[in-house]
Design a protein around this motif. Structure first.
Motif, PDB file in Angstrom:
ATOM      1  N   ILE A 113       0.804  -1.237   0.000  1.00 36.23           N
ATOM      2  CA  ILE A 113       0.000   0.000   0.000  1.00 36.23           C
ATOM      3  C   ILE A 113       0.835   1.284   0.000  1.00 36.23           C
ATOM      4  O   ILE A 113       0.292   2.384  -0.079  1.00 36.23           O
ATOM      5  N   MET A 114       2.156   1.115   0.077  1.00 39.49           N
ATOM      6  CA  MET A 114       3.071   2.260   0.106  1.00 39.49           C
ATOM      7  C   MET A 114       2.763   3.221  -1.053  1.00 39.49           C
ATOM      8  O   MET A 114       2.638   2.779  -2.198  1.00 39.49           O
ATOM      9  N   GLY A 115       2.643   4.508  -0.767  1.00 36.64           N
ATOM     10  CA  GLY A 115       2.403   5.490  -1.824  1.00 36.64           C
ATOM     11  C   GLY A 115       0.944   5.590  -2.253  1.00 36.64           C
ATOM     12  O   GLY A 115       0.577   6.462  -3.038  1.00 36.64           O
ATOM     13  N   CYS A 116       0.105   4.696  -1.736  1.00 34.39           N
ATOM     14  CA  CYS A 116      -1.310   4.692  -2.174  1.00 34.39           C
ATOM     15  C   CYS A 116      -2.142   5.711  -1.400  1.00 34.39           C
ATOM     16  O   CYS A 116      -1.907   5.955  -0.209  1.00 34.39           O
ATOM     17  N   HIS A 117      -3.146   6.205  -2.038  1.00 32.76           N
ATOM     18  CA  HIS A 117      -4.123   7.046  -1.381  1.00 32.76           C
ATOM     19  C   HIS A 117      -4.966   6.152  -0.457  1.00 32.76           C
ATOM     20  O   HIS A 117      -5.171   4.969  -0.764  1.00 32.76           O
ATOM     21  N   SER A 118      -5.471   6.709   0.662  1.00 35.67           N
ATOM     22  CA  SER A 118      -6.201   5.881   1.641  1.00 35.67           C
ATOM     23  C   SER A 118      -7.368   5.103   1.037  1.00 35.67           C
ATOM     24  O   SER A 118      -7.637   3.974   1.445  1.00 35.67           O
ATOM     25  N   ASN A 119      -8.055   5.706   0.043  1.00 34.73           N
ATOM     26  CA  ASN A 119      -9.216   4.971  -0.486  1.00 34.73           C
ATOM     27  C   ASN A 119      -8.841   3.849  -1.456  1.00 34.73           C
ATOM     28  O   ASN A 119      -9.707   3.130  -1.945  1.00 34.73           O
ATOM     29  N   GLU A 120      -7.544   3.676  -1.693  1.00 33.71           N
ATOM     30  CA  GLU A 120      -7.117   2.548  -2.540  1.00 33.71           C
ATOM     31  C   GLU A 120      -6.705   1.327  -1.703  1.00 33.71           C
ATOM     32  O   GLU A 120      -6.486   0.239  -2.236  1.00 33.71           O
ATOM     33  N   ILE A 121      -6.574   1.537  -0.392  1.00 35.81           N
ATOM     34  CA  ILE A 121      -6.019   0.479   0.472  1.00 35.81           C
ATOM     35  C   ILE A 121      -6.851  -0.807   0.435  1.00 35.81           C
ATOM     36  O   ILE A 121      -6.327  -1.898   0.281  1.00 35.81           O
ATOM     37  N   GLU A 122      -8.151  -0.634   0.508  1.00 41.50           N
ATOM     38  CA  GLU A 122      -9.014  -1.821   0.563  1.00 41.50           C
ATOM     39  C   GLU A 122      -8.828  -2.689  -0.687  1.00 41.50           C
ATOM     40  O   GLU A 122      -8.727  -3.920  -0.612  1.00 41.50           O
ATOM     41  N   LYS A 123      -8.746  -2.020  -1.866  1.00 36.58           N
ATOM     42  CA  LYS A 123      -8.580  -2.756  -3.125  1.00 36.58           C
ATOM     43  C   LYS A 123      -7.225  -3.482  -3.157  1.00 36.58           C
ATOM     44  O   LYS A 123      -7.137  -4.639  -3.531  1.00 36.58           O
ATOM     45  N   LYS A 124      -6.205  -2.808  -2.679  1.00 41.89           N
ATOM     46  CA  LYS A 124      -4.854  -3.397  -2.716  1.00 41.89           C
ATOM     47  C   LYS A 124      -4.742  -4.614  -1.792  1.00 41.89           C
ATOM     48  O   LYS A 124      -4.101  -5.591  -2.099  1.00 41.89           O
ATOM     49  N   LEU A 125      -5.366  -4.511  -0.605  1.00 43.55           N
ATOM     50  CA  LEU A 125      -5.213  -5.580   0.379  1.00 43.55           C
ATOM     51  C   LEU A 125      -6.316  -6.633   0.283  1.00 43.55           C
ATOM     52  O   LEU A 125      -6.135  -7.771   0.692  1.00 43.55           O
ATOM     53  N   GLY A 126      -7.450  -6.228  -0.211  1.00 45.61           N
ATOM     54  CA  GLY A 126      -8.566  -7.171  -0.317  1.00 45.61           C
ATOM     55  C   GLY A 126      -9.430  -7.204   0.929  1.00 45.61           C
ATOM     56  O   GLY A 126     -10.303  -8.054   1.067  1.00 45.61           O
ATOM     57  N   TYR A 127      -9.155  -6.333   1.900  1.00 49.75           N
ATOM     58  CA  TYR A 127     -10.007  -6.249   3.083  1.00 49.75           C
ATOM     59  C   TYR A 127      -9.976  -4.825   3.634  1.00 49.75           C
ATOM     60  O   TYR A 127      -9.085  -4.032   3.314  1.00 49.75           O
ATOM     61  N   ILE A 128     -10.967  -4.546   4.472  1.00 56.76           N
ATOM     62  CA  ILE A 128     -11.070  -3.187   5.022  1.00 56.76           C
ATOM     63  C   ILE A 128     -10.162  -3.063   6.248  1.00 56.76           C
ATOM     64  O   ILE A 128     -10.137  -3.957   7.103  1.00 56.76           O
ATOM     65  N   THR A 129      -9.424  -1.976   6.334  1.00 59.19           N
ATOM     66  CA  THR A 129      -8.602  -1.727   7.521  1.00 59.19           C
ATOM     67  C   THR A 129      -8.712  -0.242   7.851  1.00 59.19           C
ATOM     68  O   THR A 129      -9.419   0.490   7.181  1.00 59.19           O
TER      69      THR A 129
END
Ligand code: GLU
Length: 368
Positions: A339-355
């Motif tokens: 998730i490094m460098g990602c905008h916060s709203n991209e995190i869920e897509k990158k990881l596959g779960y909500i955090t």
């Protein structure tokens, strides 16, 4: 009384408050306690209850005598009694429309960082859902090496990991006395202890110990844990009806006042870590935000080294590779790599779960 300023309150109730010495369940008392909880809830307090009673209620149901049980048998009995205990809470609290949940903890759940953070999140989510967590030790699997041993210690650990403001230990005595009040008529209730190590030396603890399951010594140990975490602790008599209102009205109790703030305690602990597990390099924009008191977001991270888990200590470096802060990471190094460098709203897509979106929360960070 301190409760007015407390947002998160942990209340521990011992077995003797649930079942009396004639093995009768103290239903009337529990209903009065539920009313106290309702009142605290109406003032927007977040409550956690730590309740003993699994073994006592198991013994009652299965007709065993609690005093001469071997550990393995008591583990089996606790698994029966825990259902009885929760049914009792459920029946009593549902009458006042108070939602409850059950959390069973083992020593490692609070002692190990990663697990304690998971437990903390569960508590927080239950608060958001408006459910009151009712905690007990997971007696059925806890053997002596991995046991808290008594619920005083368990409750103080729960208070610590949830950043509680006050822990109330409801006991069968009014508080801490100068001597054992059952033996000495001139024993005096100590209303306030504000310097635990110093004040406790003046008390003849040995004669004051043998009350309740944990005794006064374990309560003092619990107070140390709480006070170091910036949490106040109260010992009060839980045998009265409406025990919490009694504390507020009459102030017959012992307050162990913490001399440090919760945030200060946490930050001191963070800064004293001897071996941070990894480092994050962040860009100038993120550094500016951090210096301004903001949390660290994934977008500002430009590099990562080391292997660490969620909750581990890490160093935060600027673009010149100079360490300027330390903190606790809310993500593992593996996750940060994604998730490094990602905008916060991209995190869920990158990881596959909500955090959550902060990689290091501002409360978990100290500038060095
Ligand atoms: N966890 C035990 C039980 O529920 C009690 C431990 C204690 O009272 O300290 O029976």
């Amino acid at each position: 009384m301190h409760l007015k300023n407390s947002k998160i309150i942990v209340i521990k109730i011992g077995s003797s408050l649930i079942v009396d010495n004639k093995k009768k369940i103290r239903k009337k008392w529990l209903s009065s306690f539920a009313k106290d909880i309702q009142k605290l809830k109406s003032k927007n307090k977040k409550i956690i209850i730590v309740s003993s009673g699994a073994i006592a209620l198991g013994c009652k149901k299965m007709n065993y005598n609690k005093s001469n049980l071997k550990l393995d048998k008591s583990q089996a009995i606790a698994s029966v009694g825990q259902i009885e205990l929760m049914n009792l809470f459920s029946q009593t609290f549902s009458k006042l429309k108070i939602n409850i949940s059950q959390i069973l903890l083992t020593l490692d759940d609070t002692e190990e960082r990663r697990r304690s953070i998971n437990a903390k999140r569960t508590f927080e989510n239950l608060f958001k859902l408006d459910y009151i967590p009712i905690v007990n030790e997971n007696d059925t699997i806890a053997t002596s090496e991995i046991k808290y041993g008594d619920n005083d210690r368990l409750a103080s650990r729960v208070a610590q990991i949830t950043n509680a403001d006050t822990l109330i230990l409801l006991s069968d005595v009014d508080g801490l006395f100068t001597k054992n009040p059952k033996l000495f008529k001139d024993a005096k209730l100590i209303k306030k202890v504000s310097n635990l190590d110093k004040d406790i030396k003046k008390i003849y603890i040995k004669g004051v110990t043998e009350f309740g399951k944990g005794g006064m010594n374990t309560k003092i140990e619990a107070a140390k844990i709480c006070n170091l975490a910036g949490c106040n602790m109260i010992i009060a008599n839980g045998l009265y009806l409406n025990p919490i209102q009694q504390i507020e009205k009459k102030n017959i109790c012992t307050l162990f006042e913490s001399r440090i703030s919760k945030l200060h305690a946490r930050k001191k602990w963070i800064i004293s870590s001897v071996s941070p597990k990894g480092t994050l390099v962040i860009d100038d924009g993120a550094k500016k935000a951090l210096v301004g008191g903001k949390s660290l977001l994934a977008a500002g991270i430009i590099n990562l080294s080391g292997k660490f888990n969620k909750g581990d200590h890490i160093k935060i470096l600027d673009t010149k590779n100079k360490e300027f802060a330390r903190g606790l990471s809310s993500f593992s190094s593996e996750e940060i790599n994604k998730i490094m460098g990602c905008h916060s709203n991209e995190i869920e897509k990158k990881l596959g779960y909500i955090t959550k979106s902060e990689v290091v929360h501002k409360d978990d960070m100290v500038e060095v």
